[in-house]
Design a protein around this motif. Structure first.
Motif, PDB file in Angstrom:
ATOM      1  N   ILE A 146       0.833  -1.109   0.028  1.00 34.82           N
ATOM      2  CA  ILE A 146       0.029  -0.101   0.010  1.00 34.82           C
ATOM      3  C   ILE A 146       0.892   1.275  -0.095  1.00 34.82           C
ATOM      4  N   ASP A 147       0.555   2.533  -0.809  1.00 36.98           N
ATOM      5  CA  ASP A 147       1.304   3.535  -0.835  1.00 36.98           C
ATOM      6  C   ASP A 147       0.759   4.244   0.140  1.00 36.98           C
ATOM      7  N   LEU A 148       1.496   4.722   1.226  1.00 35.42           N
ATOM      8  CA  LEU A 148       0.682   5.350   2.136  1.00 35.42           C
ATOM      9  C   LEU A 148       0.667   6.774   1.822  1.00 35.42           C
ATOM     10  N   ASN A 149       1.478   7.407   0.942  1.00 29.60           N
ATOM     11  CA  ASN A 149       1.343   8.808   0.426  1.00 29.60           C
ATOM     12  C   ASN A 149      -0.133   8.944  -0.210  1.00 29.60           C
ATOM     13  N   LEU A 150      -0.157   8.106  -1.186  1.00 32.28           N
ATOM     14  CA  LEU A 150      -1.637   8.025  -1.702  1.00 32.28           C
ATOM     15  C   LEU A 150      -2.861   7.754  -0.886  1.00 32.28           C
ATOM     16  N   LEU A 151      -2.658   7.136   0.087  1.00 31.13           N
ATOM     17  CA  LEU A 151      -3.680   6.794   0.951  1.00 31.13           C
ATOM     18  C   LEU A 151      -3.900   8.133   1.977  1.00 31.13           C
ATOM     19  N   LEU A 152      -2.870   8.907   2.160  1.00 32.81           N
ATOM     20  CA  LEU A 152      -2.995  10.044   3.205  1.00 32.81           C
ATOM     21  C   LEU A 152      -3.794  11.171   2.043  1.00 32.81           C
ATOM     22  N   ASP A 153      -3.307  11.250   0.989  1.00 36.95           N
ATOM     23  CA  ASP A 153      -3.909  12.290  -0.147  1.00 36.95           C
ATOM     24  C   ASP A 153      -5.466  11.859  -0.075  1.00 36.95           C
ATOM     25  N   GLU A 154      -5.764  10.639  -0.496  1.00 36.77           N
ATOM     26  CA  GLU A 154      -7.178  10.233  -0.554  1.00 36.77           C
ATOM     27  C   GLU A 154      -7.852  10.657   0.612  1.00 36.77           C
ATOM     28  N   LEU A 155      -7.481  10.337   1.968  1.00 33.16           N
ATOM     29  CA  LEU A 155      -8.155  10.637   2.955  1.00 33.16           C
ATOM     30  C   LEU A 155      -8.265  12.110   3.524  1.00 33.16           C
ATOM     31  N   LEU A 156      -7.084  13.009   2.957  1.00 33.79           N
ATOM     32  CA  LEU A 156      -7.327  14.417   2.914  1.00 33.79           C
ATOM     33  C   LEU A 156      -8.409  15.054   2.117  1.00 33.79           C
ATOM     34  N   ASP A 157      -8.385  14.460   0.892  1.00 37.11           N
ATOM     35  CA  ASP A 157      -9.478  14.818  -0.051  1.00 37.11           C
ATOM     36  C   ASP A 157     -10.759  14.630   0.485  1.00 37.11           C
ATOM     37  N   ASN A 158     -11.044  13.552   1.375  1.00 38.92           N
ATOM     38  CA  ASN A 158     -12.396  13.292   1.756  1.00 38.92           C
ATOM     39  C   ASN A 158     -12.642  14.278   3.022  1.00 38.92           C
ATOM     40  N   GLN A 159     -11.830  14.806   3.617  1.00 37.28           N
ATOM     41  CA  GLN A 159     -11.939  15.649   4.577  1.00 37.28           C
ATOM     42  C   GLN A 159     -11.815  17.245   4.180  1.00 37.28           C
ATOM     43  N   MET A 160     -11.768  17.580   2.926  1.00 40.26           N
ATOM     44  CA  MET A 160     -11.651  18.617   2.382  1.00 40.26           C
ATOM     45  C   MET A 160     -12.473  19.634   2.829  1.00 40.26           C
ATOM     46  N   ALA A 161     -14.051  19.127   2.777  1.00 42.12           N
ATOM     47  CA  ALA A 161     -14.782  20.052   3.144  1.00 42.12           C
ATOM     48  C   ALA A 161     -14.803  20.432   4.648  1.00 42.12           C
ATOM     49  N   ARG A 162     -14.468  19.730   5.525  1.00 40.78           N
ATOM     50  CA  ARG A 162     -14.327  20.004   6.965  1.00 40.78           C
ATOM     51  C   ARG A 162     -13.075  21.000   7.079  1.00 40.78           C
ATOM     52  N   ILE A 163     -11.884  20.473   6.363  1.00 40.57           N
ATOM     53  CA  ILE A 163     -10.535  21.442   6.571  1.00 40.57           C
ATOM     54  C   ILE A 163     -11.008  22.921   5.883  1.00 40.57           C
ATOM     55  N   ALA A 164     -11.933  22.900   4.874  1.00 44.02           N
ATOM     56  CA  ALA A 164     -12.183  24.129   4.208  1.00 44.02           C
ATOM     57  C   ALA A 164     -12.941  24.863   5.353  1.00 44.02           C
ATOM     58  N   GLN A 165     -14.021  24.212   6.017  1.00 39.31           N
ATOM     59  CA  GLN A 165     -14.823  24.928   6.991  1.00 39.31           C
ATOM     60  C   GLN A 165     -14.059  25.534   8.149  1.00 39.31           C
ATOM     61  N   GLN A 166     -13.054  24.767   8.598  1.00 44.03           N
ATOM     62  CA  GLN A 166     -12.378  25.193   9.766  1.00 44.03           C
ATOM     63  C   GLN A 166     -11.160  26.100   9.434  1.00 44.03           C
ATOM     64  N   GLN A 167     -10.941  26.131   7.760  1.00 41.21           N
ATOM     65  CA  GLN A 167      -9.875  27.125   7.626  1.00 41.21           C
ATOM     66  C   GLN A 167      -8.593  26.492   8.022  1.00 41.21           C
ATOM     67  N   THR A 168      -8.571  25.382   8.096  1.00 40.77           N
ATOM     68  CA  THR A 168      -7.235  24.498   8.423  1.00 40.77           C
ATOM     69  C   THR A 168      -6.322  24.535   7.275  1.00 40.77           C
ATOM     70  N   GLN A 169      -4.942  24.775   7.640  1.00 39.96           N
ATOM     71  CA  GLN A 169      -4.106  24.733   6.609  1.00 39.96           C
ATOM     72  C   GLN A 169      -3.319  23.426   6.757  1.00 39.96           C
ATOM     73  N   ILE A 170      -3.130  22.614   5.671  1.00 40.89           N
ATOM     74  CA  ILE A 170      -2.692  21.104   5.728  1.00 40.89           C
ATOM     75  C   ILE A 170      -1.088  21.338   5.168  1.00 40.89           C
ATOM     76  N   LYS A 171      -0.070  20.871   5.717  1.00 40.13           N
ATOM     77  CA  LYS A 171       1.223  20.927   5.182  1.00 40.13           C
ATOM     78  C   LYS A 171       1.577  19.355   5.316  1.00 40.13           C
ATOM     79  N   LYS A 172       2.307  19.346   3.939  1.00 39.66           N
ATOM     80  CA  LYS A 172       2.438  17.656   3.486  1.00 39.66           C
ATOM     81  C   LYS A 172       4.030  17.637   3.496  1.00 39.66           C
ATOM     82  N   ASP A 173       4.560  16.762   3.821  1.00 39.04           N
ATOM     83  CA  ASP A 173       5.967  16.297   3.632  1.00 39.04           C
ATOM     84  C   ASP A 173       6.496  14.802   3.547  1.00 39.04           C
ATOM     85  N   TYR A 174       6.294  14.194   2.262  1.00 38.91           N
ATOM     86  CA  TYR A 174       6.303  12.921   1.859  1.00 38.91           C
ATOM     87  C   TYR A 174       7.687  12.323   1.559  1.00 38.91           C
TER      88      TYR A 174
END
Length: 487
Positions: free
Chosen positions: A336-364
Motif C-alpha cells: 500500500i502506498d501510504l502517500n496516496l492513501l493520505l492524499d485520498e483521506l485528506l481529500d475526503n476531509q476537504m469540506a471540513r478542512i475548508a470549513q475550519q480554514q485549516t492549513q495542511i502541510k505535507k512532507d512525503y
C-alpha cells in the motif's frame, strides 16, 4: 530443570547403561570366541595330520629321521605374515605323536620323545575314543602362558594305533584379541557419542516445539495476539495439540469477548438512551405554541438527533473494534502506498478542512509503502486525522509527514492546539476514554485511538502520542518494505 535437560539426562543414562552392558558382554565374549575358533582350527589340523601319519605308524617308520626333520623344519619356519595389522614371524604350533600306549614317538620341539603322555587329557581321552583336548600353563598361575592342546586318533580300521596332538599357545592369538577389543572400544565409544549427540538434538528439537506451544499459551493468557505455531511444528501429536489449543482459545475467547462487549455496550448505551427518553417524554407533554416553547421543543429534537447519532457511531465503532481485536493476523495483506492513501483521506476531509480554514502541510518521502490491509489502514489513519481536526483551532495548521528511519517507515500527524494533560497520557488508548473537544466541549466515543492501536499492532507497528511546543503529534511506526519484498 528444563524439560529438554531432563529428557537428555534420562536418555544419556539409558544410552550409558545399555552401552556399558553391551560392550562389557561383547568384550567378555571376544576372548572365548577367538579361542573357540582356534580350537576348531586345531581339530582340523590334528585330523589332517592323523591321516598323514597313519601309514608311517603302520610301517613303524614314525621314528625315521625323515619325519623328525620335517617337524623340526616346520617349527623353525618364519612366515613373516601380516594378518589384519598383526605381524606373525614364527610358527606357534607344537606337534607330537604317541603310540597306542601314550609314549611320545615324535615331537616337533624334540623335548618329549620317549616320555609317557598317557595321563595327559588330550592323549588319555583320545585313546579311549573320546574327544581329547586340554589347556595347560607353561608357568604355574600365569594365565597368559596357557597352551591349548587338541588330539586326534591315528586309526587302522576301528583300532586306535596312535595319537597326534597339536598345541598352540594362547598368547599367539592374544594380539588379535587385543586388536579386536581396541577397535570395538573405539567403535563403541563413537556410537555412544553419536547416541548422546542424537539425544541432545532430539531433546532440543522436542523442547523447541514445546517452547513454541508454551509461548503461545502464555501470550494468549496475557491477552496478547498470538498466532498458532502449527506450521512450525513437525510432530503430528504436537501439531494436534496446537490445533486443540487454538480451538480451545477460540471458544473461550469468543465467550469472554461476547460477554465483555455486551456488558460494555449496555453500559455505554445507557447515557444516550436516557437523554433520548427524557427528551421524548418532555416532547409528549403538552406545550403551548409560544416562541419560547418552540425553541425548547427544537432543542429536545436536536438532542434526540445528536444522541441518536452518538448511538450509531458508538455501535459502528464497537463493531469495527470487535472485528480488529478478534483478528489475529492480516487476512489479505498487500503493498500500500501510504502517500496516496493520505492524499485520498485528506481529500475526503476537504469540506471540513475548508470549513475550519485549516492549513495542511505535507512532507512525503518517496516510495512510502507498507504491507497491510487497505480497509483497516484507511479507517485507522482517518481516525487520526479526525482527532487532529477536532483538536486544531480554527485557521490552525496540521502537518502530515512520512519519512524513513533505519528499518522503519514513520507516519506523523502533528496538529496545533492544547497539549495533552499529563493525567491523560496513560489512558489515551483506553477504551471509552476521551477528552472534551475544544470547539464543543463534548467527548467522542473514546474508541478511535484504541482502534488505531489495534490496527497498528496487527501491522507489526506501534503508536505513540507526544506533546510538541505548540500542539500534539501522533507517530505511527511501520516496518520498512523493501522493493525485493514486493514480489
Amino acid at each position: 530443570m528444563s524439560l529438554s535437560l531432563r529428557i537428555f539426562i534420562i536418555y544419556m543414562l539409558f544410552v550409558a547403561l545399555c552401552s556399558y552392558f553391551v560392550l562389557r558382554t561383547v568384550m567378555e565374549e571376544i576372548r572365548p570366541g577367538v579361542r573357540q575358533s582356534t580350537e576348531e582350527t586345531l581339530v582340523d589340523t590334528a585330523n589332517l595330520l592323523a591321516e598323514f601319519l597313519r601309514e608311517p605308524m603302520l610301517n613303524n617308520k614314525i621314528n625315521n629321521e625323515f619325519y623328525a626333520d620335517i617337524f623340526r623344519a616346520y617349527g623353525q619356519r618364519t612366515p613373516n605374515a601380516s594378518i589384519w595389522g598383526v605381524n606373525k614371524f614364527a610358527v606357534n604350533h607344537r606337534i607330537y605323536v604317541t603310540d597306542k600306549n601314550g609314549i611320545v614317538l615324535l615331537d616337533s620341539k624334540n623335548i618329549a620323545v620317549g616320555q609317557d603322555y598317557s595321563q595327559w587329557n588330550d592323549v588319555y581321552l583320545t585313546l579311549q575314543g573320546k574327544y581329547g583336548a586340554r589347556s595347560s600353563h607353561e608357568i604355574e598361575g600365569d594365565e597368559s602362558s596357557s597352551i591349548m592342546y587338541v588330539a586326534a586318533p591315528i586309526k587302522e580300521g576301528d583300532e586306535i594305533i596312535g595319537v597326534v596332538s597339536v598345541a598352540k599357545p594362547n598368547r599367539s592369538v592374544q594380539p588379535f584379541i587385543d586388536r579386536t577389543q581396541r577397535r570395538l572400544g573405539i567403535l563403541g565409544g563413537g556410537l555412544i557419542l553419536l547416541g548422546l549427540l542424537s539425544g541432545a538434538i532430539f531433546s532440543w528439537w522436542l523442547s523447541r516445539e514445546l517452547r513454541k506451544l508454551r509461548e503461545y499459551a502464555v501470550n494468549v493468557s496475557q491477552g496478547e495476539r498470538a498466532i498458532i505455531p502449527e506450521s512450525k511444528i513437525a510432530s503430528g501429536e504436537l501439531r494436534q495439540l496446537a490445533q486443540a489449543l487454538e480451538s480451545m482459545r477460540s471458544e473461550l475467547d469468543g465467550k469472554a469477548y461476547i460477554e465483555r462487549y455486551v456488558q460494555t455496550l449496555a453500559h455505554e448505551l445507557k447515557s444516550p438512551l436516557a437523554g433520548i427518553r427524557a427528551a421524548t417524554e418532555l416532547l409528549q407533554s403538552p406545550l403551548l405554541q409560544t416562541p419560547e416553547n418552540d425553541q425548547q421543543r427544537q432543542r429536545f429534537i436536536n438532542n434526540i438527533d445528536s444522541e441518536s447519532l452518538r448511538l450509531q457511531q458508538l455501535i459502528e465503532r464497537l463493531l469495527n473494534l470487535a472485528l480488529v481485536e478478534q483478528q489475529q493476523t492480516l487476512h489479505a495483506p498487500k503493498p500500500i502506498d501510504l502517500n496516496l492513501l493520505l492524499d485520498e483521506l485528506l481529500d475526503n476531509q476537504m469540506a471540513r478542512i475548508a470549513q475550519q480554514q485549516t492549513q495542511i502541510k505535507k512532507d512525503y518521502t518517496p516510495d512510502a509503502r507498507v504491507i497491510g490491509e487497505l480497509f483497516l489502514l484507511r479507517q485507522a489513519i482517518n481516525n487520526l486525522l479526525d482527532n487532529a481536526l477536532d483538536f486544531t483551532p480554527r485557521a490552525g495548521v496540521i502537518s502530515v509527514r512520512t519519512h524513513k528511519e533505519n528499518d522503519q517507515l514513520i507516519l506523523s500527524i502533528t496538529n496545533q492546539g492544547e497539549p495533552i494533560p499529563d493525567f491523560a497520557f496513560a489512558r489515551l488508548t483506553e477504551r471509552f476514554f476521551s477528552l472534551p473537544r475544544p470547539a464543543t466541549g463534548k467527548k467522542s466515543t473514546g474508541l478511535g485511538l484504541n482502534f488505531v492501536q489495534e490496527v497498528v499492532a496487527l501491522h507489526s507497528g506501534n503508536l505513540e502520542l507526544h506533546n510538541t511546543h505548540n500542539g500534539v503529534v501522533a507517530v505511527v511506526n511501520f516496518p520498512l518494505v523493501l522493493s525485493s519484498n514486493l514480489g
